[in-house]
Scaffold this motif. Structure first.
Motif, PDB file in Angstrom:
ATOM      1  N   SER A   1       0.848  -1.182   0.000  1.00  0.00           N
ATOM      2  CA  SER A   1       0.000   0.000   0.000  1.00  0.00           C
ATOM      3  C   SER A   1       0.888   1.238   0.000  1.00  0.00           C
ATOM      4  O   SER A   1       1.841   1.335   0.766  1.00  0.00           O
ATOM      5  N   ASN A   2       0.592   2.176  -0.890  1.00  0.00           N
ATOM      6  CA  ASN A   2       1.352   3.420  -0.868  1.00  0.00           C
ATOM      7  C   ASN A   2       0.403   4.592  -1.030  1.00  0.00           C
ATOM      8  O   ASN A   2      -0.738   4.430  -1.435  1.00  0.00           O
TER       9      ASN A   2
ATOM     10  N   LEU B   1       0.885   7.178  -3.034  1.00  0.00           N
ATOM     11  CA  LEU B   1       1.117   7.914  -4.269  1.00  0.00           C
ATOM     12  C   LEU B   1      -0.188   8.042  -5.044  1.00  0.00           C
ATOM     13  O   LEU B   1      -0.889   7.052  -5.230  1.00  0.00           O
TER      14      LEU B   1
ATOM     15  N   GLN C   1      -2.548   8.309  -8.334  1.00  0.00           N
ATOM     16  CA  GLN C   1      -2.430   7.656  -9.638  1.00  0.00           C
ATOM     17  C   GLN C   1      -2.013   8.648 -10.723  1.00  0.00           C
ATOM     18  O   GLN C   1      -1.333   8.270 -11.676  1.00  0.00           O
ATOM     19  N   THR C   2      -2.439   9.896 -10.584  1.00  0.00           N
ATOM     20  CA  THR C   2      -2.087  10.935 -11.549  1.00  0.00           C
ATOM     21  C   THR C   2      -1.657  12.175 -10.788  1.00  0.00           C
ATOM     22  O   THR C   2      -1.850  12.275  -9.579  1.00  0.00           O
TER      23      THR C   2
ATOM     24  N   ALA D   1       3.303  11.347 -11.375  1.00  0.00           N
ATOM     25  CA  ALA D   1       2.944  10.139 -10.623  1.00  0.00           C
ATOM     26  C   ALA D   1       2.930   8.920 -11.542  1.00  0.00           C
ATOM     27  O   ALA D   1       3.345   7.829 -11.134  1.00  0.00           O
ATOM     28  N   GLU D   2       2.487   9.095 -12.769  1.00  0.00           N
ATOM     29  CA  GLU D   2       2.434   7.988 -13.720  1.00  0.00           C
ATOM     30  C   GLU D   2       3.833   7.429 -13.973  1.00  0.00           C
ATOM     31  O   GLU D   2       4.018   6.214 -14.073  1.00  0.00           O
TER      32      GLU D   2
ATOM     33  N   HIS E   1       4.867   5.345 -10.898  1.00  0.00           N
ATOM     34  CA  HIS E   1       4.176   4.043 -10.884  1.00  0.00           C
ATOM     35  C   HIS E   1       4.800   3.096 -11.909  1.00  0.00           C
ATOM     36  O   HIS E   1       4.993   1.903 -11.631  1.00  0.00           O
ATOM     37  N   ALA E   2       5.143   3.625 -13.084  1.00  0.00           N
ATOM     38  CA  ALA E   2       5.793   2.797 -14.111  1.00  0.00           C
ATOM     39  C   ALA E   2       7.163   2.330 -13.623  1.00  0.00           C
ATOM     40  O   ALA E   2       7.546   1.175 -13.841  1.00  0.00           O
TER      41      ALA E   2
ATOM     42  N   ILE F   1       8.071   1.834 -10.480  1.00  0.00           N
ATOM     43  CA  ILE F   1       7.848   0.811  -9.446  1.00  0.00           C
ATOM     44  C   ILE F   1       7.560  -0.539 -10.107  1.00  0.00           C
ATOM     45  O   ILE F   1       8.109  -1.560  -9.702  1.00  0.00           O
ATOM     46  N   LYS F   2       6.723  -0.532 -11.137  1.00  0.00           N
ATOM     47  CA  LYS F   2       6.423  -1.785 -11.849  1.00  0.00           C
ATOM     48  C   LYS F   2       7.678  -2.359 -12.501  1.00  0.00           C
ATOM     49  O   LYS F   2       7.923  -3.564 -12.460  1.00  0.00           O
TER      50      LYS F   2
END
Length: 67
Positions: A2-3, A5, A7-8, A51-52, A55-56, A58-59
């Motif tokens: 859980s974070n 951050l 999403q956008t 943010a996008e 997230h990318a 992190i993935k």
């Protein structure tokens, strides 16, 4: 995991380092080498990242951990 951050939108460095466990100097060195996303300067003392992009990242880091 859980974070907090969004999403956008934009995130600041402390938000990023709360979910990616590295130090500030390692983060900035990674930007120089192209490992981490480029920042966006909103003002003289305000630096953010999309943010996008985080997230990318992190993935991508999670995928490289699995291999």
């Amino acid at each position: 995991m859980s974070n907090n951050l969004p999403q956008t939108g934009f995130v600041r460095l402390p938000q990023i380092l709360a979910v990616i466990p590295i130090g500030k100097s390692t983060w900035w060195a990674g930007i120089k080498t192209g490992k981490y996303p480029e920042p966006i300067k909103l003002g003289a003392n305000t630096t953010v990242w999309k943010a996008e992009d985080i997230h990318a990242l992190i993935k991508k880091l999670a995928a490289s951990e699995v291999q």
